[in-house]
Motif scaffolding. Structure first.
Motif, PDB file in Angstrom:
ATOM      1  N   LEU A  46      14.853   9.757   0.648  1.00  0.00           N
ATOM      2  CA  LEU A  46      14.738   8.485  -0.050  1.00  0.00           C
ATOM      3  C   LEU A  46      13.306   8.318  -0.538  1.00  0.00           C
ATOM      4  N   LEU A  47      13.135   7.998  -1.811  1.00  0.00           N
ATOM      5  CA  LEU A  47      11.790   7.839  -2.366  1.00  0.00           C
ATOM      6  C   LEU A  47      11.021   6.714  -1.669  1.00  0.00           C
ATOM      7  N   THR A  48       9.784   6.988  -1.330  1.00  0.00           N
ATOM      8  CA  THR A  48       8.888   5.953  -0.816  1.00  0.00           C
ATOM      9  C   THR A  48       8.343   5.161  -2.006  1.00  0.00           C
ATOM     10  N   PRO A  49       7.672   4.059  -1.767  1.00  0.00           N
ATOM     11  CA  PRO A  49       7.030   3.340  -2.885  1.00  0.00           C
ATOM     12  C   PRO A  49       6.091   4.248  -3.687  1.00  0.00           C
ATOM     13  N   ALA A  50       5.395   5.137  -3.007  1.00  0.00           N
ATOM     14  CA  ALA A  50       4.515   6.073  -3.714  1.00  0.00           C
ATOM     15  C   ALA A  50       5.334   7.011  -4.585  1.00  0.00           C
ATOM     16  N   LEU A 106       3.612  19.452  -2.747  1.00  0.00           N
ATOM     17  CA  LEU A 106       3.181  18.434  -3.706  1.00  0.00           C
ATOM     18  C   LEU A 106       2.598  17.232  -2.985  1.00  0.00           C
ATOM     19  N   GLU A 107       3.223  16.850  -1.884  1.00  0.00           N
ATOM     20  CA  GLU A 107       2.692  15.729  -1.105  1.00  0.00           C
ATOM     21  C   GLU A 107       1.284  16.040  -0.607  1.00  0.00           C
ATOM     22  N   GLU A 108       1.080  17.267  -0.197  1.00  0.00           N
ATOM     23  CA  GLU A 108      -0.246  17.656   0.285  1.00  0.00           C
ATOM     24  C   GLU A 108      -1.262  17.653  -0.842  1.00  0.00           C
ATOM     25  N   ALA A 109      -0.850  18.122  -2.016  1.00  0.00           N
ATOM     26  CA  ALA A 109      -1.770  18.157  -3.152  1.00  0.00           C
ATOM     27  C   ALA A 109      -2.138  16.755  -3.618  1.00  0.00           C
ATOM     28  N   LEU A 110      -1.165  15.835  -3.586  1.00  0.00           N
ATOM     29  CA  LEU A 110      -1.402  14.474  -4.066  1.00  0.00           C
ATOM     30  C   LEU A 110      -1.986  13.561  -2.991  1.00  0.00           C
ATOM     31  N   GLY A 111      -1.765  13.929  -1.739  1.00  0.00           N
ATOM     32  CA  GLY A 111      -2.280  13.099  -0.657  1.00  0.00           C
ATOM     33  C   GLY A 111      -1.435  11.876  -0.378  1.00  0.00           C
ATOM     34  N   VAL A 112      -0.153  11.901  -0.764  1.00  0.00           N
ATOM     35  CA  VAL A 112       0.745  10.775  -0.506  1.00  0.00           C
ATOM     36  C   VAL A 112       2.094  11.302  -0.026  1.00  0.00           C
ATOM     37  N   ILE A 113       2.833  10.453   0.685  1.00  0.00           N
ATOM     38  CA  ILE A 113       4.193  10.785   1.119  1.00  0.00           C
ATOM     39  C   ILE A 113       5.153  10.306   0.031  1.00  0.00           C
ATOM     40  N   LEU A 114       5.940  11.234  -0.502  1.00  0.00           N
ATOM     41  CA  LEU A 114       6.821  10.923  -1.625  1.00  0.00           C
ATOM     42  C   LEU A 114       8.221  10.532  -1.179  1.00  0.00           C
ATOM     43  N   PHE A 115       8.659  11.029  -0.015  1.00  0.00           N
ATOM     44  CA  PHE A 115      10.023  10.767   0.441  1.00  0.00           C
ATOM     45  C   PHE A 115      10.031  10.322   1.897  1.00  0.00           C
ATOM     46  N   ASP A 116      10.958   9.447   2.178  1.00  0.00           N
ATOM     47  CA  ASP A 116      11.284   9.083   3.550  1.00  0.00           C
ATOM     48  C   ASP A 116      12.440   9.997   3.955  1.00  0.00           C
ATOM     49  N   ARG A 117      12.181  10.945   4.823  1.00  0.00           N
ATOM     50  CA  ARG A 117      13.175  11.947   5.189  1.00  0.00           C
ATOM     51  C   ARG A 117      14.133  11.378   6.222  1.00  0.00           C
ATOM     52  N   MET A 151       0.851  -1.196   0.000  1.00  0.00           N
ATOM     53  CA  MET A 151       0.000   0.000   0.000  1.00  0.00           C
ATOM     54  C   MET A 151       0.877   1.232   0.000  1.00  0.00           C
ATOM     55  N   LEU A 152       0.480   2.257  -0.772  1.00  0.00           N
ATOM     56  CA  LEU A 152       1.247   3.484  -0.850  1.00  0.00           C
ATOM     57  C   LEU A 152       0.991   4.323   0.385  1.00  0.00           C
ATOM     58  N   PRO A 153       2.062   4.873   1.005  1.00  0.00           N
ATOM     59  CA  PRO A 153       1.862   5.723   2.177  1.00  0.00           C
ATOM     60  C   PRO A 153       1.098   6.976   1.791  1.00  0.00           C
ATOM     61  N   THR A 154       0.092   7.329   2.615  1.00  0.00           N
ATOM     62  CA  THR A 154      -0.743   8.488   2.307  1.00  0.00           C
ATOM     63  C   THR A 154      -0.840   9.393   3.503  1.00  0.00           C
ATOM     64  N   ARG A 155      -1.305  10.607   3.240  1.00  0.00           N
ATOM     65  CA  ARG A 155      -1.630  11.513   4.322  1.00  0.00           C
ATOM     66  C   ARG A 155      -3.059  11.221   4.784  1.00  0.00           C
ATOM     67  N   SER A 156      -3.658  12.120   5.499  1.00  0.00           N
ATOM     68  CA  SER A 156      -4.989  11.883   6.035  1.00  0.00           C
ATOM     69  C   SER A 156      -6.011  11.771   4.923  1.00  0.00           C
ATOM     70  N   ALA A 157      -7.135  11.126   5.221  1.00  0.00           N
ATOM     71  CA  ALA A 157      -8.182  10.964   4.224  1.00  0.00           C
ATOM     72  C   ALA A 157      -8.696  12.312   3.764  1.00  0.00           C
ATOM     73  N   LYS A 158      -8.718  13.292   4.679  1.00  0.00           N
ATOM     74  CA  LYS A 158      -9.204  14.617   4.319  1.00  0.00           C
ATOM     75  C   LYS A 158      -8.344  15.233   3.239  1.00  0.00           C
ATOM     76  N   VAL A 159      -7.024  15.115   3.395  1.00  0.00           N
ATOM     77  CA  VAL A 159      -6.120  15.680   2.406  1.00  0.00           C
ATOM     78  C   VAL A 159      -6.141  14.851   1.127  1.00  0.00           C
ATOM     79  N   GLN A 160      -6.187  13.519   1.290  1.00  0.00           N
ATOM     80  CA  GLN A 160      -6.143  12.638   0.126  1.00  0.00           C
ATOM     81  C   GLN A 160      -7.335  12.858  -0.790  1.00  0.00           C
ATOM     82  N   ASN A 161      -8.467  13.197  -0.241  1.00  0.00           N
ATOM     83  CA  ASN A 161      -9.654  13.401  -1.054  1.00  0.00           C
ATOM     84  C   ASN A 161      -9.753  14.824  -1.594  1.00  0.00           C
ATOM     85  N   SER A 162      -8.736  15.615  -1.346  1.00  0.00           N
ATOM     86  CA  SER A 162      -8.740  17.001  -1.822  1.00  0.00           C
ATOM     87  C   SER A 162      -8.715  17.034  -3.342  1.00  0.00           C
TER      88      SER A 162
END
Length: 307
Positions: free
Chosen positions: A71-75, A54-65, A1-12
């Motif tokens: 480092l890029l996450t699977p997403a 960009l992560e907020e706009a897409l609703g996913v975490i792009l990097f492991d800081r 499963m791709l790491p995501t932010r909250s459902a509220k942000v993801q459905n933006s």
């Protein structure tokens, strides 16, 4: 499963900003916001802020800081290919706009059959000159097949049953069937044959360039009319002139003859003599402004056969 932010942000329904995507690509390629900032000539803080946006706009975490870098996450891995494709598309858009922004000027060499050059194409070329005064048109009237890829011409109006030649674009303009024509002067003296069975009672003009005559002669022979040929011209323009003069009948391309007010179509288009008119040009020239301007004009103005 791709790491995501909250459902509220993801459905933006937020639309990603291209600058955010550009910073995401830079961080992915360099491995850190510091190096990405240097590459893009912005601060490290700006690079980090853009990635977060960009992560907020897409609703996913792009990097492991991590302390060692980003480092890029699977997403992030999954979306990296799309981001690169978007970057390539934007570059192509920019390149195309740059070409279109250049003025359409210079020489365009157009090669076509003489019978077309001296019939329906004559007014079209005149109108093209008015529409594109900065383009100088050089007309090459010949039945010879010019080597477009080799630079012998830029654009060809070509009648062909086969598409041959590497690196060429073939744009089908219209079907170009042939049929039998006579002049109005001939019709006044001898009448107009309206059925195939009546053609044997009329004289024919033979000829045309080798490529033209080969098809025409084959039809005459198949129709039992070869012996009715009373005169032969070695050019299609001579053939056309003889018919205009009222000397006899001839099979001519409908595109050329239908536009001539002095000619009368005798019988319906011949089903066994159908060719096609193509607009042919080198792939490498398709985005040149001068070439594009002439192509667009010809595509819009060359008549289509309607029966």
């Amino acid at each position: 499963m791709l790491p995501t932010r909250s459902a509220k942000v993801q459905n933006s329904d937020m639309t990603p900003d291209w600058d955010d995507v550009r910073h995401f690509l830079a961080v992915a390629e360099t491995g850190s916001t510091l190096a990405a900032g240097r590459a893009l000539r912005v601060s490290q803080t700006t690079a980090a802020r853009r990635v977060a946006a960009l992560e907020e706009a897409l609703g996913v975490i792009l990097f492991d800081r991590r302390q060692a870098g980003y480092l890029l996450t699977p997403a992030g891995e999954a979306l990296l290919t799309h981001a690169r494709s978007a970057q390539d598309a934007l570059r192509r858009l920019t390149d195309e706009a740059s070409l279109l922004g250049r003025s359409a000027e210079g020489v365009v060499r157009l090669t076509l059959s003489p019978i077309f050059a001296f019939t329906f194409m004559m007014p079209i070329i005149g109108d093209l000159r008015i529409a594109q005064p900065s383009i100088h048109i050089e007309i090459d009237t010949t039945e010879d097949v010019r080597d477009l890829a080799g630079g012998e011409a830029d654009i060809a109006l070509r009648v062909s049953k086969e598409r041959r030649g590497a690196g060429l674009v073939w744009r089908l303009l219209t079907a170009d069937p042939w049929t039998v024509y006579c002049s109005r002067a001939y019709a006044e003296r001898h009448g107009v044959p309206r059925h195939m069975s009546e053609l044997v009672n009329h004289p024919f003009i033979g000829g045309g360039e080798p490529g033209v005559w080969a098809h025409y002669q084959a039809w005459l022979a198949a129709s039992g009319l070869e012996e009715k040929v009373i005169m032969h011209h070695n050019s299609s323009t001579g053939l056309l002139a003889a018919v205009r003069a009222g000397t006899g009948l001839a099979a001519l391309p409908c595109l050329a003859a239908d536009t001539d007010p002095d000619l009368i179509r005798c019988v319906p288009p011949l089903k066994k003599v159908i060719t096609h008119l193509w607009l042919v040009y080198p792939e490498r020239l398709r985005h040149e402004p001068r070439i594009r301007a002439v192509l667009d004009f010809l595509i819009a103005r060359v008549p289509r056969f309607t029966g």
